[in-house]
Enzyme design. Sequence first.
Site, PDB file in Angstrom:
ATOM      1  N   THR A  77       4.358   1.780   2.098  1.00 19.85           N
ATOM      2  CA  THR A  77       5.612   1.944   1.357  1.00 19.85           C
ATOM      3  C   THR A  77       6.475   3.034   1.967  1.00 19.85           C
ATOM      4  O   THR A  77       7.648   2.815   2.312  1.00 19.85           O
ATOM      5  CB  THR A  77       5.324   2.248  -0.124  1.00 19.85           C
ATOM      6  N   GLY A  94       0.821  -1.200   0.000  1.00 19.26           N
ATOM      7  CA  GLY A  94       0.000   0.000   0.000  1.00 19.26           C
ATOM      8  C   GLY A  94       0.859   1.254   0.000  1.00 19.26           C
ATOM      9  O   GLY A  94       2.065   1.221   0.256  1.00 19.26           O
ATOM     10  N   CYS A  95       0.214   2.387  -0.273  1.00 18.70           N
ATOM     11  CA  CYS A  95       0.952   3.649  -0.380  1.00 18.70           C
ATOM     12  C   CYS A  95       1.504   4.101   0.972  1.00 18.70           C
ATOM     13  O   CYS A  95       2.682   4.447   1.079  1.00 18.70           O
ATOM     14  CB  CYS A  95       0.068   4.727  -1.007  1.00 18.70           C
ATOM     15  N   TYR A  96       0.666   4.096   2.009  1.00 17.79           N
ATOM     16  CA  TYR A  96       1.167   4.438   3.343  1.00 17.79           C
ATOM     17  C   TYR A  96       2.249   3.457   3.819  1.00 17.79           C
ATOM     18  O   TYR A  96       3.281   3.882   4.349  1.00 17.79           O
ATOM     19  CB  TYR A  96       0.020   4.444   4.357  1.00 17.79           C
ATOM     20  N   GLU A 130       6.243  10.692  -0.892  1.00 20.89           N
ATOM     21  CA  GLU A 130       6.097   9.962  -2.153  1.00 20.89           C
ATOM     22  C   GLU A 130       4.806  10.396  -2.833  1.00 20.89           C
ATOM     23  O   GLU A 130       3.924  10.984  -2.189  1.00 20.89           O
ATOM     24  CB  GLU A 130       6.053   8.447  -1.913  1.00 20.89           C
TER      25      GLU A 130
END
Length: 334
Positions: free
Chosen positions: A157, A153-155, A306
């Site tokens: 990462t 997931g984005c968080y 990011e």
Amino acid sequence: MLNTLIVGASGYTGAELAVYLQRHPHIHLSGLMVSAQSSDAGKCFSELHPQYKRILELPLQPLTDISEATKSVDVVFLATDHAVSHDIAPIFLDAGCIVFDLSGAYRVQNTQFYKKYYGFEHKNAGWLQKAVYGLAEWQAEKIKQAQLIAVPGCYPTVSQLSLKPLLEQDLLDVEHWPVINAVSGVSGSGRKASITNSFCEISLQPYGMFNHRHQPEIATHLGTEVIFTPHLGNFARGILATITCKLKPGVTEEQIRSAYQQAYHDKPLVRLYSKGVPSLKAVVGSPFCDIGFAIQGQHLIIVGAEDNLLKGAAAQAVQCMNIRFGYDETQALM
């Protein structure tokens, strides 16, 4: 050339994937697919995303027959809801495809996790155990051998890339759980319209306190507990994570800097700051994760940034594909 299919191509992440793959010299983008019930089925990709007119003019095909869709396909990207990925990934895998799943359906090898945090019973335990977690900078050797890559997931990462070098070097006092406060843009909620992600309704607010499904994903793969509080911000895209930690006694700034350098000196998509800390402006529209820190005594603040749709999703998925097939890690991303 690898014949490649994207399922879920109408969403924000799917669109970013499509554009990356369209310009990849080793990829033939053989199809863009959406749910058979999608109102976008039958439309041209550039009708939904007009910035790509004359760049990508493929139709969005309805996924009506999955068995038919597997034919003559080497690689599949699933930019779909976790329940959809759970159901259709095994069909592509059984057909011999390499699958990159951008949902949460195969990220944690514990079926109870899915009951508690995703609200469904995971029925594909065999594939769940075979899935490789695609945190690209840390899992390259496993990714090279995998058939199913679960893209983080984005968080998770940005949080893991920020913390993992320090944990690997045993520099943190983990009796004091790292506290991750992270803010994401509205695109993290997806393209589907909702009052909760309407730009005019959003201020700046935390959500999912102590129960967000990304917290156990982060903790599981870091091997230590964390306190994770996500926030929704009134901007389109990007994540800024501010992480507060306690260092072990005697740990110096030079040791911290050295840990990051050892971990990322040869990782082209992580940029380290020697002075100051990153901002969203530095990363939005790029495939990088930027990391900086400040130290005072035993107290450490790490700032990671990011683009949630890129390094937090599409760019990392393509990075994993490049690793899997032996291409240059940044092929099509730079």
